[in-house]
Design an enzyme around this catalytic site. Structure first.
Site, short mmCIF file in Angstrom:
data_model
loop_
_atom_site.label_atom_id
_atom_site.label_comp_id
_atom_site.label_asym_id
_atom_site.label_seq_id
_atom_site.Cartn_x
_atom_site.Cartn_y
_atom_site.Cartn_z
CG ASN A 11 -11.04 12.96 -32.26
OD1 ASN A 11 -11.26 13.94 -31.56
ND2 ASN A 11 -11.44 11.73 -31.92
CE LYS A 18 -7.33 10.03 -28.79
NZ LYS A 18 -8.45 9.35 -28.10
NE ARG A 93 -15.28 14.09 -30.81
CZ ARG A 93 -14.89 14.08 -29.54
NH1 ARG A 93 -13.61 14.15 -29.23
NH2 ARG A 93 -15.78 14.01 -28.57
CG HIS A 182 -18.59 11.10 -26.05
ND1 HIS A 182 -18.81 11.13 -24.69
CD2 HIS A 182 -17.35 11.60 -26.25
CE1 HIS A 182 -17.75 11.64 -24.09
NE2 HIS A 182 -16.85 11.94 -25.00
CG LEU A 211 -17.25 4.19 -19.41
CD1 LEU A 211 -17.09 3.05 -18.39
CD2 LEU A 211 -18.22 5.25 -18.88
N GLY A 214 -13.62 12.29 -21.32
CA GLY A 214 -15.02 12.62 -21.17
C GLY A 214 -15.77 11.30 -21.16
NE ARG A 243 -15.08 17.19 -19.70
CZ ARG A 243 -15.28 16.61 -20.88
NH1 ARG A 243 -16.50 16.41 -21.32
NH2 ARG A 243 -14.27 16.21 -21.61
CG ASP A 284 -4.34 7.37 -16.53
OD1 ASP A 284 -4.92 6.27 -16.41
OD2 ASP A 284 -3.56 7.63 -17.45
N GLY A 332 -11.38 4.58 -23.75
CA GLY A 332 -10.17 4.20 -22.99
C GLY A 332 -10.42 3.39 -21.73
CD GLU A 335 -12.09 0.87 -26.76
OE1 GLU A 335 -10.92 0.69 -27.11
OE2 GLU A 335 -12.83 1.72 -27.28
CD GLU A 392 -14.87 9.25 -30.70
OE1 GLU A 392 -13.74 8.95 -30.24
OE2 GLU A 392 -15.55 10.18 -30.24
N1 LIG Z 1 -5.37 0.08 -19.44
C1 LIG Z 1 -6.18 1.01 -18.95
N2 LIG Z 1 -6.82 0.84 -17.79
C2 LIG Z 1 -7.61 1.79 -17.30
N3 LIG Z 1 -7.86 2.96 -17.89
C3 LIG Z 1 -7.24 3.20 -19.04
C4 LIG Z 1 -6.38 2.25 -19.65
N4 LIG Z 1 -5.93 2.77 -20.81
C5 LIG Z 1 -6.48 4.02 -20.92
N5 LIG Z 1 -7.28 4.26 -19.87
C6 LIG Z 1 -8.04 5.46 -19.59
O1 LIG Z 1 -8.60 5.98 -20.78
C7 LIG Z 1 -8.61 7.40 -20.72
C8 LIG Z 1 -8.54 7.97 -22.11
O2 LIG Z 1 -9.57 7.44 -22.88
P1 LIG Z 1 -9.82 7.93 -24.38
O3 LIG Z 1 -11.02 7.24 -24.86
O4 LIG Z 1 -8.56 7.79 -25.16
O5 LIG Z 1 -10.14 9.43 -24.08
P2 LIG Z 1 -10.25 10.72 -24.95
O6 LIG Z 1 -10.60 10.29 -26.36
O7 LIG Z 1 -11.35 11.46 -24.28
O8 LIG Z 1 -8.93 11.40 -24.86
C9 LIG Z 1 -7.40 7.78 -19.88
O9 LIG Z 1 -7.68 8.89 -19.10
C10 LIG Z 1 -7.19 6.55 -18.99
O10 LIG Z 1 -7.72 6.83 -17.71
C1 LIG Z 2 -17.53 15.64 -25.75
C2 LIG Z 2 -16.41 15.09 -24.95
O1 LIG Z 2 -16.50 15.01 -23.75
O2 LIG Z 2 -15.34 14.66 -25.64
P1 LIG Z 2 -13.97 14.08 -25.03
O3 LIG Z 2 -14.32 12.82 -24.31
O4 LIG Z 2 -13.13 13.87 -26.25
O5 LIG Z 2 -13.43 15.13 -24.09
MG LIG Z 3 -12.48 10.41 -27.13
#
Ligand SMILES: Nc1ncnc2c1ncn2[C@@H]1O[C@H](COP(=O)(O)OP(=O)(O)O)[C@@H](O)[C@H]1O
Ligand SMILES: CC(=O)OP(=O)(O)O
Ligand SMILES: [Mg+2]
Length: 410
Positions: A11, A18, A93, A182, A211, A214, A243, A284, A332, A335, A392
């Site tokens: 991914n 990942k 992915r 997604h 959430l 992206g 974004r 973040d 992220g 959850e 995923e």
């Molecule tokens: N304990 C937490 N509390 C709040 N937000 C969190 C926590 N852990 C991770 N995140 C948020 O999750 C986001 C990443 O989510 P993730 O689903 O891993 O994203 P991606 O797959 O798009 O990289 C980070 O930008 C962070 O803001």
């Molecule tokens: C499509 C997309 O926004 O993916 P990601 O959340 O991994 O950036």
């Molecule tokens: Mg993701």
């Protein structure tokens, strides 16, 4: 045809990769890991073999090619190298599949060329996905490489949800329509939510809120996506890390004609320097919640803007679905951030929606319901609010494995 039962899933994101190695006989994760901050000075690789100690390497990874070579070396060090005869496929992915790819697809030169043609509509994502495919093909040219597309699950959207209200001939000529992203996560989470409710996916209506960095929402009815918040590109919809999400297209004209910004500068602004980052300097959610709690007004505004947009989509998809059985938070932020979940549904008791503060504050990797049986008013909480961790990688592995098996039977 390989006799293998394992699938390696890659991914590849804009600055991260990942990966998971999964045995499809029992779903065991033989290894998983992450390379982050690719292209930056302080990169990091975390590799977790099953049952073994996690290994961390802090070093620069100049590009995705270097990152993937390091991943291959880590796997080899555990006797799980890419040369293993037990590998059945490598699953990738791929974010944008355009109009053509609505199913998992074995990657040929021609498929790769089409994924490359779609770079302008997924500029942050498809280039990284392509590098992942190229590196994996070079390492194992004999193995099926399978693309699983973020757009695929949304191909079932009705035409009126997929259309932009613009001149049809222009839209059709340039394939301008709402594709959604997604999708692998929305599909996995909507099914897992039905399971959590003890129901068949065919019977339930679910709003999925993915959430992460992206972010996107989807309305899923009887297992089919009927609307989603991302559009032609992963820019539309919710407020995201960097974004903007929904924006009046007039803003683009204004910034160009009056502000003097080039189209490329506006693209960079809306995709990389907007969202939470643009509003408060941080993308973040952990940092934003910490700052907001300390009284930082910019962080508070960023949080409130994020929540306001989320609530509009919850209300909108309630109306689209007519009846909602569950709202599922995932990825992220979804959850992990209890305050985001609480704020997203605060004051919606009239719609049969509430969260129980105690259930909401539980930290767990398991899918769980966080709504009370009864609303504070005494009425029934008709809508289950749930936290459903996405996977995923497992979904990609399943789809890739199913495809190579189907192909080998024909
Ligand atoms: N304990 C937490 N509390 C709040 N937000 C969190 C926590 N852990 C991770 N995140 C948020 O999750 C986001 C990443 O989510 P993730 O689903 O891993 O994203 P991606 O797959 O798009 O990289 C980070 O930008 C962070 O803001
Ligand atoms: C499509 C997309 O926004 O993916 P990601 O959340 O991994 O950036
Ligand atoms: Mg993701």
């Amino acid at each position: 045809m390989s006799e293998g039962t394992r699938v390696l899933v890659l991914n590849a994101g804009s600055s991260s990769v990942k990966y998971q190695l999964i045995d499809m006989l029992d779903g065991a994760r033989l290894a998983s890991g992450l390379v982050e901050r690719i292209g930056e000075a302080g990169g990091r690789l975390v590799h977790a073999p099953r049952g073994g100690a996690e290994r961390e390497a802090v070093q620069a990874f100049p590009d995705h090619g270097a990152a993937l070579k390091a991943v291959a070396e880590e796997l080899a060090a555990d006797g799980l190298g890419l040369d293993s005869p037990e590998l059945a496929a490598i699953g990738h992915r791929v974010v944008h599949g355009g109009l053509r790819f609505t199913e998992p697809t074995v990657i040929t030169d021609e498929v790769l060329a089409e994924i490359r043609r779609l770079i302008p509509v997924a500029p942050l994502h498809n280039p990284a996905n392509i590098t992942g495919i190229e590196v994996a093909r070079a390492l194992r040219p004999d193995l099926p490489q399978v693309a699983v597309f973020d757009t695929a699950f949304h191909a079932s959207m009705p035409e009126y949800a997929a259309r932009y209200a613009i001149d049809r001939a222009v839209a059709d000529q340039h394939r301008v329509r709402r594709y959604g992203f997604h999708g692998t996560s929305h599909q996995y989470v909507s099914r897992a939510t039905a399971r959590l409710l003890g129901k068949d996916p065919a019977e339930v209506n679910v709003i999925v809120l993915h959430l992460g960095n992206g972010a996107s929402a989807s309305a899923v009815s009887g297992g089919r996506c009927v609307d989603t918040s991302m559009g032609l590109t992963p820019l539309e919809g919710l407020v995201m890390g960097t974004r903007s999400g929904d924006i009046d297209a007039g803003v683009v004209f204004h910034l160009h004609r009056v502000g003097g910004l080039s189209i490329d500068a506006i693209d960079d602004l809306l995709n990389r320097r907007s969202g939470l980052l643009g509003l408060c300097g941080d993308n973040d959610m952990r940092e934003i919640m910490r700052r907001a709690d300390e009284g930082d007004a910019d962080a508070r505004l960023a949080f409130d803007t994020y929540i306001h947009r989320l609530r509009k989509y919850i209300g909108g998809y309630y109306a689209v679905l007519g009846r909602v059985d569950a709202i599922a938070f995932t990825a992220g932020v979804g959850e992990n951030a209890a305050p985001v979940r609480a704020a997203a549904v605060a004051g919606l008791e009239e719609l049969g929606i509430a969260v129980d503060p105690e259930l909401n504050s539980v930290r767990s990797r398991e899918p769980r319901i966080i709504s009370p049986a009864l609303l504070p008013s005494g009425g029934s909480a008709r809508v289950a609010v749930a936290v459903v961790p996405t996977d995923e990688e497992l979904e990609i592995a399943r789809q890739a494995f199913a495809l190579v098996h189907r192909s080998s039977e024909n």
